[in-house]
Scaffold this motif. Structure first.
Motif, mmCIF file in Angstrom:
data_model
loop_
_atom_site.group_PDB
_atom_site.id
_atom_site.type_symbol
_atom_site.label_atom_id
_atom_site.label_comp_id
_atom_site.label_asym_id
_atom_site.label_seq_id
_atom_site.Cartn_x
_atom_site.Cartn_y
_atom_site.Cartn_z
ATOM 1 N N GLU A 55 24.762 40.141 -5.502
ATOM 2 C CA GLU A 55 24.170 40.173 -6.847
ATOM 3 C C GLU A 55 25.169 40.805 -7.814
ATOM 4 O O GLU A 55 24.902 41.854 -8.403
ATOM 5 C CB GLU A 55 22.874 40.987 -6.864
ATOM 6 C CG GLU A 55 21.651 40.296 -6.325
ATOM 7 C CD GLU A 55 20.388 41.066 -6.644
ATOM 8 O OE1 GLU A 55 19.966 41.086 -7.815
ATOM 9 O OE2 GLU A 55 19.818 41.660 -5.711
ATOM 10 N N PRO A 56 26.324 40.209 -8.008
ATOM 11 C CA PRO A 56 27.380 40.868 -8.774
ATOM 12 C C PRO A 56 27.036 41.092 -10.235
ATOM 13 O O PRO A 56 27.621 41.967 -10.881
ATOM 14 C CB PRO A 56 28.566 39.916 -8.635
ATOM 15 C CG PRO A 56 27.950 38.569 -8.387
ATOM 16 C CD PRO A 56 26.734 38.862 -7.555
ATOM 17 N N GLY A 57 26.089 40.326 -10.766
ATOM 18 C CA GLY A 57 25.674 40.564 -12.137
ATOM 19 C C GLY A 57 24.777 41.773 -12.276
ATOM 20 O O GLY A 57 24.698 42.382 -13.341
ATOM 21 N N SER A 58 24.094 42.153 -11.200
ATOM 22 C CA SER A 58 23.105 43.224 -11.264
ATOM 23 C C SER A 58 23.663 44.596 -10.929
ATOM 24 O O SER A 58 23.171 45.604 -11.431
ATOM 25 C CB SER A 58 21.944 42.924 -10.305
ATOM 26 O OG SER A 58 21.291 41.736 -10.662
ATOM 27 N N THR A 59 24.644 44.646 -10.065
ATOM 28 C CA THR A 59 25.120 45.942 -9.601
ATOM 29 C C THR A 59 26.520 45.808 -9.030
ATOM 30 O O THR A 59 27.038 44.706 -8.834
ATOM 31 C CB THR A 59 24.149 46.531 -8.556
ATOM 32 O OG1 THR A 59 24.418 47.918 -8.387
ATOM 33 C CG2 THR A 59 24.245 45.806 -7.223
ATOM 34 N N GLY A 60 27.138 46.953 -8.737
ATOM 35 C CA GLY A 60 28.482 46.931 -8.188
ATOM 36 C C GLY A 60 28.988 48.332 -7.925
ATOM 37 O O GLY A 60 28.393 49.324 -8.375
ATOM 38 N N ILE A 61 30.104 48.421 -7.207
ATOM 39 C CA ILE A 61 30.662 49.732 -6.903
ATOM 40 C C ILE A 61 31.334 50.334 -8.132
ATOM 41 O O ILE A 61 31.689 51.519 -8.125
ATOM 42 C CB ILE A 61 31.632 49.673 -5.709
ATOM 43 C CG1 ILE A 61 32.867 48.833 -6.032
ATOM 44 C CG2 ILE A 61 30.928 49.165 -4.476
ATOM 45 C CD1 ILE A 61 33.924 48.888 -4.923
ATOM 46 N N GLY A 62 31.471 49.562 -9.193
ATOM 47 C CA GLY A 62 31.974 50.081 -10.451
ATOM 48 C C GLY A 62 30.866 50.567 -11.358
ATOM 49 O O GLY A 62 31.053 50.670 -12.574
ATOM 50 N N GLY A 63 29.693 50.904 -10.791
ATOM 51 C CA GLY A 63 28.551 51.386 -11.556
ATOM 52 C C GLY A 63 28.109 52.765 -11.104
ATOM 53 O O GLY A 63 28.852 53.507 -10.463
ATOM 54 N N ASP A 64 26.871 53.109 -11.427
ATOM 55 C CA ASP A 64 26.299 54.419 -11.128
ATOM 56 C C ASP A 64 25.127 54.293 -10.162
ATOM 57 O O ASP A 64 24.617 53.199 -9.919
ATOM 58 C CB ASP A 64 25.820 55.101 -12.414
ATOM 59 C CG ASP A 64 26.954 55.676 -13.245
ATOM 60 O OD1 ASP A 64 28.062 55.841 -12.716
ATOM 61 O OD2 ASP A 64 26.717 55.973 -14.437
#
Length: 530
Positions: A55-64
């Motif tokens: 789900e790359p649009g929803s979340t990622g390791i570049g987030g919080d």
């Protein structure tokens, strides 16, 4: 009782363990981790890592990331704030000098230091059981070997093609052939797979020090960012004391500011002043929920900020005095027209994960890049999508949430948990940016006030007050007669541009020793148990 002639789903029911996420692969991963001997924290981290790929649009390791954790099903809830800070060199003057009145989305100025990997590794070290590398293995496999695109993922992806096309790496990775992948197509992220392998082998330092951090900092600097390697090396989340309120004999737990969880509690405190009966979607009930939300969000936008940098009136926000005063302003004859001015963040993208294991360890876990695909900026070699959480700051002089050096913004993502009689009753969360505080209160009220099961409560049509006076965005299933009555009282309605929010929840039945779970029908996910 569910009407089995309606096209919806039943709650999931199981004896031993359960996971609920917004993507089938993540839910299955969580169950597989628990079947392999992992606990709820292991399962939540593994599921989240998978969602950061599929789900790359929803979340990622570049987030919080934020989390609530109840060990052994007790009411001693532990909270973790994994939100990142601005670069130490970034000041409000930087924006003033450029004539900016808001933080631009697709710019390095919107990128706070991502807190997700720090949160995962700390939570795993303190509460996990399986080796950390084992938890990232499923995500690595999906990134390397490929994953099939699901319907909601495709929809959200296709809406961001213009954003992704504006960044060369984002376009190369996420617009293969110049367009968003279609439902059923297989997509791969080899750069992200390599980064995840490095993190699996080396842990936290692999993201915040060394080649990955160096590449991200260099990339952001090339775009005019002020990020430094010290900003990354010094990034740390923290354990915090949950804020709570009592609602109908239950205790609802939220992470404290800089998150907006306290505003969910304020809405519940206002709703506590009103008797709940009859139809949960009646004009009177929706009137109360709309006004409680408008009033609570005005307080949020006036006061919620980084408590390390500003004075946040936590006790006052949770006080009977404030709840009484705000509830007393609600007039069921007419919509309120005299509200304090406030700015609303727009609808955002997030993933929320709920997991309960055999020992009733319970995890409420949320991870986000804010907008869909965050800034749309992707570091070329690491394949990391960088979030745009900095857009949550205000640029108004004197505002407690005004952007500044090494500061955390007002945060929308909020995990929730409910306890009673010394034990966890429910792990729950809602996705959807500023909707989340309303979503928490709405879900809890529908379950505890009206006796709805979790899936019924999540399925209900939603509405969302806006910053535009008495205008309310609604999903199309809101009853026409109800809407007409609320319009007579002074509200105005407009159709929501997209489905409002999302939710997952798991409830523990201590008497029968079973679990019930529900997952958002507006997304692709599922709740499953073993």
């Amino acid at each position: 009782m569910r009407d089995f002639e309606k096209p919806t789903r039943s709650v999931a029911v199981s004896r031993h363990a359960m996971a609920a996420t917004s993507h089938p692969s993540a839910t299955l991963t969580a169950l597989q981790v628990m079947q392999a001997g992992g606990n709820a924290m292991d399962a939540a981290i593994a599921a989240c890592a998978v969602q950061c790929v599929v789900e790359p649009g929803s979340t990622g390791i570049g987030g919080d990331c934020f989390a609530l954790y109840a060990p052994d099903g007790s009411d001693q809830v532990i909270a973790y704030n994994g939100s990142g800070r601005t670069p130490a060199a970034l000041t409000a003057d930087w924006f003033d000098e450029r004539g900016l009145t808001e933080v631009p989305r697709q710019s390095p100025a919107a990128v706070t230091i991502p807190g997700a990997i720090d949160a995962w590794t700390r939570l795993h070290a303190d509460h996990g059981g399986l080796p950390f590398a084992d938890l990232l293995a499923p995500a690595i496999r999906f990134a390397e070997e490929g994953y099939a695109i699901t319907p909601r993922v495709h929809r959200d992806w296709s809406l961001e093609q213009k954003l992704l096309a504006a960044d060369a790496t984002a376009a190369r990775i996420f617009l293969p052939g110049g367009t968003a992948p279609k439902i059923g197509e297989v997509h791969r992220q080899p750069e992200l797979a390599r980064t995840l392998k490095r993190i699996a082998a080396e842990g936290r330092v692999a993201f915040y020090e060394g080649p990955v951090a160096e590449e991200i900092v260099s990339y952001l600097n090339s775009l005019g960012g002020l990020h430094t390697l010290d900003d990354f090396a010094n990034a740390r989340g923290e354990y915090v004391t949950p804020v709570t309120t009592d609602f109908r004999g239950y205790t609802v737990h939220e992470c404290p500011p800089n998150g907006q969880g306290i505003i969910a509690l304020l809405i519940l405190n206002i709703l506590n002043r009103f008797h709940a009966e009859g139809d949960p979607q009646s004009p009177d009930r929706l009137h109360v929920e709309i006004e409680a939300t408008r009033l609570a969000y005005a307080a949020r936008d006036a006061w919620i900020a980084d408590p390390d940098k500003a004075d946040v009136p936590v006790d006052h926000l949770l006080s009977d005095e404030l709840a009484d005063r705000l509830a007393g302003m609600i007039d069921l004859s007419n919509a309120l027209t005299d509200l304090p001015p406030f700015e609303m963040p727009l609808h955002r993208d997030t993933v929320y994960i709920s997991v309960v294991d055999r020992n009733r360890n319970s995890v409420s876990f949320i991870n986000s890049t804010f907008d869909s695909f965050g800034t749309g900026l992707v570091s070329p070699r690491s394949g990391v999508i960088l979030h745009n959480r900095g857009q949550s700051f205000s640029l108004k002089p004197g505002h407690p949430n005004r952007i500044g050096p090494s500061k955390r913004p007002l945060h929308t993502i909020i995990p929730g948990m409910v306890t009673r009689n010394g034990r966890v009753e429910m792990s729950f969360g809602v996705m959807g940016g500023y909707y989340q505080a309303l979503g928490h209160a709405h879900l809890i009220s529908k379950v505890l006030d009206y006796g709805m099961d979790l899936q019924e409560a999540i399925n209900l049509p939603r509405l969302m007050p806006t910053s535009d006076g008495t205008r309310v965005e609604t999903e199309h299933k809101i009853d026409a007669a109800t809407k007409a009555e609320l319009e007579r009282r002074g509200f105005t309605f407009s159709p929501a541009d997209e489905p409002i929010g999302g939710a997952q929840a798991i409830r523990i039945d201590w008497e029968n020793g079973t679990l019930t779970g529900a997952s958002e029908p507006r997304k692709d996910g599922i709740a499953l148990g073993i």
